[in-house]
Motif scaffolding. Structure first.
Motif, PDB file in Angstrom:
ATOM      1  N   VAL A   1      48.875  39.746  58.024  1.00 37.96           N
ATOM      2  CA  VAL A   1      49.347  39.611  56.645  1.00 37.96           C
ATOM      3  C   VAL A   1      49.784  40.972  56.096  1.00 37.96           C
ATOM      4  O   VAL A   1      49.039  41.958  56.227  1.00 37.96           O
ATOM      5  N   HIS A   2      50.946  41.004  55.512  1.00 38.55           N
ATOM      6  CA  HIS A   2      51.598  42.155  54.846  1.00 38.55           C
ATOM      7  C   HIS A   2      52.524  42.932  55.783  1.00 38.55           C
ATOM      8  O   HIS A   2      53.725  42.919  55.589  1.00 38.55           O
ATOM      9  N   ASN A   3      51.970  43.673  56.768  1.00 34.37           N
ATOM     10  CA  ASN A   3      52.826  44.387  57.741  1.00 34.37           C
ATOM     11  C   ASN A   3      53.794  45.369  57.085  1.00 34.37           C
ATOM     12  O   ASN A   3      54.852  45.670  57.640  1.00 34.37           O
TER      13      ASN A   3
ATOM     14  N   VAL B   1      51.203  30.675  53.374  1.00 33.84           N
ATOM     15  CA  VAL B   1      50.304  31.003  54.484  1.00 33.84           C
ATOM     16  C   VAL B   1      49.171  31.940  54.069  1.00 33.84           C
ATOM     17  O   VAL B   1      48.145  32.006  54.731  1.00 33.84           O
ATOM     18  N   HIS B   2      49.337  32.637  52.933  1.00 35.42           N
ATOM     19  CA  HIS B   2      48.279  33.585  52.558  1.00 35.42           C
ATOM     20  C   HIS B   2      48.061  33.678  51.046  1.00 35.42           C
ATOM     21  O   HIS B   2      48.975  34.020  50.305  1.00 35.42           O
ATOM     22  N   GLY B   3      46.844  33.387  50.624  1.00 29.84           N
ATOM     23  CA  GLY B   3      46.473  33.583  49.225  1.00 29.84           C
ATOM     24  C   GLY B   3      44.971  33.702  49.102  1.00 29.84           C
ATOM     25  O   GLY B   3      44.229  33.618  50.097  1.00 29.84           O
ATOM     26  N   HIS B   4      44.528  33.953  47.874  1.00 28.67           N
ATOM     27  CA  HIS B   4      43.087  34.045  47.577  1.00 28.67           C
ATOM     28  C   HIS B   4      42.874  33.242  46.297  1.00 28.67           C
ATOM     29  O   HIS B   4      42.940  33.811  45.198  1.00 28.67           O
ATOM     30  N   LEU B   5      42.652  31.945  46.423  1.00 28.73           N
ATOM     31  CA  LEU B   5      42.457  31.111  45.235  1.00 28.73           C
ATOM     32  C   LEU B   5      41.322  31.660  44.361  1.00 28.73           C
ATOM     33  O   LEU B   5      41.393  31.625  43.134  1.00 28.73           O
TER      34      LEU B   5
ATOM     35  N   LEU C   1      44.425  38.287  59.328  1.00 33.13           N
ATOM     36  CA  LEU C   1      43.984  39.682  59.209  1.00 33.13           C
ATOM     37  C   LEU C   1      44.963  40.422  58.306  1.00 33.13           C
ATOM     38  O   LEU C   1      46.168  40.421  58.563  1.00 33.13           O
ATOM     39  N   HIS C   2      44.454  41.049  57.213  1.00 29.31           N
ATOM     40  CA  HIS C   2      45.319  41.937  56.416  1.00 29.31           C
ATOM     41  C   HIS C   2      45.671  43.122  57.311  1.00 29.31           C
ATOM     42  O   HIS C   2      44.765  43.805  57.798  1.00 29.31           O
ATOM     43  N   SER C   3      46.956  43.385  57.525  1.00 31.83           N
ATOM     44  CA  SER C   3      47.327  44.406  58.507  1.00 31.83           C
ATOM     45  C   SER C   3      48.404  45.345  57.974  1.00 31.83           C
ATOM     46  O   SER C   3      49.451  44.905  57.508  1.00 31.83           O
TER      47      SER C   3
ATOM     48  N   THR D   1      51.807  34.183  49.091  1.00 31.04           N
ATOM     49  CA  THR D   1      51.903  34.691  47.714  1.00 31.04           C
ATOM     50  C   THR D   1      50.861  35.759  47.436  1.00 31.04           C
ATOM     51  O   THR D   1      50.936  36.442  46.417  1.00 31.04           O
ATOM     52  N   ASP D   2      49.839  35.893  48.331  1.00 29.99           N
ATOM     53  CA  ASP D   2      48.647  36.669  47.992  1.00 29.99           C
ATOM     54  C   ASP D   2      48.062  36.097  46.692  1.00 29.99           C
ATOM     55  O   ASP D   2      48.306  34.930  46.378  1.00 29.99           O
ATOM     56  N   SER D   3      47.298  36.871  45.922  1.00 27.71           N
ATOM     57  CA  SER D   3      46.555  36.253  44.811  1.00 27.71           C
ATOM     58  C   SER D   3      47.132  36.648  43.460  1.00 27.71           C
ATOM     59  O   SER D   3      47.965  37.544  43.353  1.00 27.71           O
TER      60      SER D   3
HETATM   61 ZN   LIG Z   1      45.328  39.066  50.774  1.00 29.45          ZN
END
Ligand SMILES: [Zn+2]
Length: 394
Positions: free
Chosen positions: A265-267, A59-63, A208-210, A322-324
């Motif tokens: 994202v993160h929490n 659900v969350h990454g930065h290719l 949203l990174h939170s 996975t994030d980046s």
């Molecule tokens: Zn991120």
């Protein structure tokens, strides 16, 4: 590839375990045709050791940050991490593109079927057009001051529209991948920019990174802490955030009232009060809130893990990212799940597999195509062993 009849020790269908005698039947395109008892399945059944599972949803990454693998210091805390990302310039565009192509192939092989990807530019378009992964593109709005917010929004809207016009070379029967504007984080988006993003995303999904760091809450509650150094490092002489006396999440969630799906994202530093606040906001505003955990990145940057038992307490929507490669050694959902299972021994494998499959598909709006072995879906099929090592079947 002809259609397949697949049988394994166990089948997890995206929501639950199936009865042990079931056979999964796909057509030549990998679409789920049927799930039937072995006694009715006839011949040519392919048998595997391990667990059959739908493809994972990341659900969350930065290719776009894939080329930063191995270039970042661990344990700097979030403000220090952001400073490092901004300082890492001067990479050859061909090298950046090559790293994205490589990451895309590795993720597909690691069982990832769909991904919510944060985009700062349109640079990933050629990679995605040739990818077997289904993409949701979050065009990340960084706009920390109200002055110039309209021009910033126009810039990011133009990138969003370029993604919306791009068709996949290998999925040409499908519509282009969805794209929407997404605020980067509470500390990098001004009040007017939040209002603009809310208006531009009615009924859409935002990310949203939170609460990735304690520093974020300190900034909103007291106007102090490590973020002030970060702002200075990017040339801002004063704190652009108005002190609210509340947590960062409580300060910015009320900007949304357009029935959005919101992926937080993160929490990592989210509290019980934050969660109750978000529950109320979701009920009042018709929002759907999804909590994305990226535990390996949290360990890399902050050395801490999110409050999983708090999130579980009221059956909240948990999903996995996975994030980046800037903050992770690999892009493997299985590795994220192993980190969670090790850190929280009360979690069951079927719980975390559900977060990584059907919950993830629902967060990205792909629930009609992906995330479970329902007849008519094409979720991908992967095989997992006891350590969650992945073999892709189709
Ligand atoms: Zn991120």
């Amino acid at each position: 590839m002809p259609g397949m009849k697949l049988k394994a020790d166990r089948i997890f269908d995206g929501c639950q375990w199936l009865e042990s005698d079931r056979v999964l039947i796909t057509d030549a395109n990998g679409q789920i045709v049927d799930i039937i008892p072995e006694a009715e399945a006839g011949e040519d059944i392919m048998r595997y050791k391990g667990t059959l599972c739908p493809g994972f949803v990341n659900v969350h990454g930065h290719l776009e940050l894939s080329h930063l693998q191995g270039h970042m210091l661990r344990g700097t805390g979030l403000p220090g991490f952001l400073t490092q990302v901004i300082q890492q310039r001067g990479f050859d565009p061909a090298q950046i593109l090559d790293a994205m192509f490589r990451a895309d192939r590795e993720m597909y092989q690691a069982g990832i079927q769909a991904m919510g990807d944060i985009c700062n530019t349109a640079d990933s378009i050629p990679v995605k057009a040739a990818s077997r992964i289904r993409w949701y593109n979050f065009i990340e709005v960084l706009s920390s001051r109200d002055e110039g917010a309209a021009q910033r929004l126009a810039y990011f809207t133009d990138i969003r529209d370029r993604f919306r016009e791009t068709r996949s070379h290998i999925r040409n029967r499908q519509p282009p991948s969805p794209a929407s504007l997404a605020p980067h984080a509470p500390y990098s988006v001004s009040p007017l920019s939040f209002q603009n993003i809310n208006l531009a995303t009615t009924g859409e999904t935002v990310s949203l990174h939170s609460q990735e760091s304690q520093a974020e809450d300190e900034l909103f509650r007291h106007g102090t802490g490590p973020f002030l150094d970060f702002y200075r490092s990017i040339g801002l002489t004063e704190n652009p955030v108005s002190v609210t006396g509340k947590s960062s999440l409580m300060s910015v969630l009320p900007y949304f009232n357009g029935r959005q799906r919101i992926i937080l994202v993160h929490n990592t530093y989210t509290t019980e009060d934050d969660l109750s606040f978000a529950d109320n906001m979701a009920r009042e505003r018709g929002l759907s809130i999804h909590y994305c955990l990226c535990p390996n990145a949290n360990l890399f940057i902050e050395g801490s893990l999110p409050p999983v038992s708090l999130l579980l307490a009221d059956d909240r929507n948990i999903v996995i990212g996975t994030d980046s490669l800037a903050s992770n050694d690999g892009l493997s959902i299985a590795s994220e799940l192993n980190t969670l299972l090790k850190a929280f021994p009360s979690l069951a494998v079927e719980q975390v597999l559900k977060w990584a499959t059907s919950n993830g598909a629902a967060a990205l709006g792909f629930e009609n195509e992906l995330g479970s072995f329902r007849i008519g879906k094409t979720p991908g099929v992967i095989l997992l062993d006891d350590q969650l090592s992945v073999q892709r079947i189709c």
